[in-house]
Scaffold this motif. Structure first.
Motif, PDB file in Angstrom:
ATOM      1  N   VAL A   3       1.602  14.351   2.424  1.00  0.00           N
ATOM      2  CA  VAL A   3       1.212  13.995   3.789  1.00  0.00           C
ATOM      3  C   VAL A   3       1.450  12.512   4.043  1.00  0.00           C
ATOM      4  O   VAL A   3       1.983  12.116   5.084  1.00  0.00           O
ATOM      5  CB  VAL A   3      -0.268  14.359   4.045  1.00  0.00           C
ATOM      6  N   LYS A   4       1.062  11.685   3.101  1.00  0.00           N
ATOM      7  CA  LYS A   4       1.262  10.242   3.221  1.00  0.00           C
ATOM      8  C   LYS A   4       2.747   9.908   3.309  1.00  0.00           C
ATOM      9  O   LYS A   4       3.159   9.045   4.089  1.00  0.00           O
ATOM     10  CB  LYS A   4       0.629   9.548   2.019  1.00  0.00           C
ATOM     11  N   LEU A   5       3.550  10.599   2.514  1.00  0.00           N
ATOM     12  CA  LEU A   5       4.995  10.377   2.531  1.00  0.00           C
ATOM     13  C   LEU A   5       5.580  10.726   3.888  1.00  0.00           C
ATOM     14  O   LEU A   5       6.365   9.961   4.461  1.00  0.00           O
ATOM     15  CB  LEU A   5       5.659  11.214   1.439  1.00  0.00           C
ATOM     16  N   SER A  41      10.429  15.376   5.376  1.00  0.00           N
ATOM     17  CA  SER A  41      10.551  13.954   5.025  1.00  0.00           C
ATOM     18  C   SER A  41      12.003  13.633   4.694  1.00  0.00           C
ATOM     19  O   SER A  41      12.543  12.596   5.112  1.00  0.00           O
ATOM     20  CB  SER A  41       9.657  13.624   3.831  1.00  0.00           C
ATOM     21  N   VAL A  97       4.176   9.741  -4.423  1.00  0.00           N
ATOM     22  CA  VAL A  97       3.392   9.560  -3.199  1.00  0.00           C
ATOM     23  C   VAL A  97       2.981  10.938  -2.674  1.00  0.00           C
ATOM     24  O   VAL A  97       3.811  11.851  -2.606  1.00  0.00           O
ATOM     25  CB  VAL A  97       4.215   8.809  -2.133  1.00  0.00           C
ATOM     26  N   ASP A 154       0.826  -1.208   0.000  1.00  0.00           N
ATOM     27  CA  ASP A 154       0.000   0.000   0.000  1.00  0.00           C
ATOM     28  C   ASP A 154       0.856   1.253   0.000  1.00  0.00           C
ATOM     29  O   ASP A 154       0.480   2.286  -0.545  1.00  0.00           O
ATOM     30  CB  ASP A 154      -0.918  -0.016   1.224  1.00  0.00           C
ATOM     31  N   PHE A 155       2.041   1.185   0.653  1.00  0.00           N
ATOM     32  CA  PHE A 155       2.919   2.353   0.722  1.00  0.00           C
ATOM     33  C   PHE A 155       3.953   2.377  -0.397  1.00  0.00           C
ATOM     34  O   PHE A 155       4.299   3.440  -0.909  1.00  0.00           O
ATOM     35  CB  PHE A 155       3.635   2.400   2.077  1.00  0.00           C
ATOM     36  N   ILE A 160       4.093  10.956   6.862  1.00  0.00           N
ATOM     37  CA  ILE A 160       3.622  10.060   7.920  1.00  0.00           C
ATOM     38  C   ILE A 160       4.363   8.727   7.853  1.00  0.00           C
ATOM     39  O   ILE A 160       4.792   8.177   8.868  1.00  0.00           O
ATOM     40  CB  ILE A 160       2.100   9.848   7.811  1.00  0.00           C
ATOM     41  N   PHE A 161       4.544   8.202   6.652  1.00  0.00           N
ATOM     42  CA  PHE A 161       5.229   6.912   6.492  1.00  0.00           C
ATOM     43  C   PHE A 161       6.697   7.017   6.902  1.00  0.00           C
ATOM     44  O   PHE A 161       7.206   6.181   7.650  1.00  0.00           O
ATOM     45  CB  PHE A 161       5.116   6.437   5.049  1.00  0.00           C
TER      46      PHE A 161
END
Length: 367
Positions: A86-88, A278, A83, A48-49, A90-91
């Motif tokens: 925000v998703k990047l 990030s 990606v 998923d990531f 957080i991961f």
């Protein structure tokens, strides 16, 4: 792409539409069996990531080696190629602090014993210091001092005396409790401090009073210095992700202040901030892992390469901001350097203020 087993039925379990291939053309859900092997939970999480179609790895490559590229691409509207910011963040944040939790960043190794080891003062060193003073006294006792005697006295005088060594060992003895005679400022008890604070209120009482009360509380409980330092580090580490997340809008605000309000929206600065942080977290993670590797080998060539890599990464992390800033905001020549320096210093002091605040909060949370 997911490796879950495709259902034989062609109706989508989510919306009921007919599914010809792997994904529903109406809602996009994958038409796979409801029950999967246990390992599917982990493989699905990673997939998923990382998006084995190359989206994640392309994002990492551009984030690390092409400063500003991700921000420019996203602001241009090309938002499926990489990606989402925000998703990047957080991961990357999750992976970084998860690794930190697995491998403690520091090994305090406090001890009350004075042993012959790196960073500690041995009993033999004390004896040498005493012998040094005897030698200096014997030279000074001569009636006529030669030039050589003067040089010898000067060279020996710079060595630490036994009293200073005792004081240093006392200060570094982390197994000891807070000195019963120690006070907060000139006040030895909580009662005397509260009385003085009532008589002479200060604008800083909102922070001074809680710190003083915590100091006297720990003193009464007989908490050792090691316990205080260890608790502060653990609680600071636990709160660091939250503190960084709170700091992100402030970093974006500094960018907003120094750039055109018509051309750049606060949203744009937020995207730049997410990408930049990030990158910082990834760099910190790499440096941390390389530092851990240096402790696993004594071979000088490998350690030299590792330390050289750490130094290069550290310098690159400082230069990264200026490169990314120039490529995204396109300031001209000297203006780019001036604005970059102002922003860098402003955020440096703001971050130091955040670190101090985090340390104070962690101190107040000690039980």
């Amino acid at each position: 792409m997911s490796h879950g087993k495709i259902r034989e039925d062609k109706n989508c379990l989510n919306c009921g539409h007919h599914v010809e291939e792997r994904f529903c053309p109406h809602c996009g859900q994958e038409n796979i069996e409801r029950r999967q092997p246990f390992h599917f939970l982990f493989t699905h999480f990673i997939e998923d990531f990382t998006h084995y179609d190359g989206q994640f790895w392309g994002t990492l490559k551009n984030l690390l080696f092409k400063p500003g590229k991700l921000t420019n691409t996203y602001l241009e509207g090309k938002r499926q190629q990489f990606v989402p910011p925000v998703k990047l963040y957080i991961f990357v944040s999750f992976i970084t602090f998860f690794v930190f939790a697995l491998f403690p960043m520091v090994n305090l190794g406090f001890t009350g014993h004075k042993e012959d080891s790196k960073g500690k003062i041995s009993f033999s060193q004390k004896l040498k210091s005493l012998e040094t003073h005897k030698l200096i006294d014997s030279i000074k006792a001569k009636k006529n001092l030669t030039a050589e005697d003067s040089v010898t006295i000067k060279s020996l005088s710079v060595l630490p005396d036994s009293t200073r060594i005792d004081d240093l060992e006392e200060a570094l003895d982390m197994n000891k409790k807070i000195d019963p005679n120690a006070g907060f400022g000139k006040y030895k008890t909580k009662k005397s401090y509260d009385s003085a604070a009532t008589r002479n209120p200060s604008v800083f009482d909102f922070i001074q009073i809680p710190i003083a009360h915590k100091f006297f509380e720990l003193k009464e409980k007989g908490v050792t210095k090691e316990e205080i330092v260890t608790n502060m580090i653990e609680k600071s580490f636990h709160n660091l992700p939250k503190a960084l997340f709170i700091y992100l809008p402030l970093f974006a605000f500094f960018l907003w202040v120094f750039h055109s309000k018509k051309k750049w929206w606060y949203f744009d600065h937020g995207i730049f901030t997410l990408h930049y942080f990030s990158f910082l977290l990834l760099t910190i993670l790499f440096i941390f892992l390389l530092t851990k590797l240096t402790g696993l080998t004594d071979f000088w060539l490998i350690n030299t390469v590792l330390y050289l890599t750490i130094s290069i990464l550290s310098l690159y992390s400082m230069a990264y901001f200026f490169i990314a800033h120039r490529r995204v905001y396109h300031p001209h020549g000297l203006i780019s350097i001036i604005i970059g320096m102002i922003l860098f210093m402003a955020n440096f002091f703001a971050l130091m203020f955040l670190v101090v605040g985090l340390a104070l909060v962690s101190f107040l949370m000690i039980h």
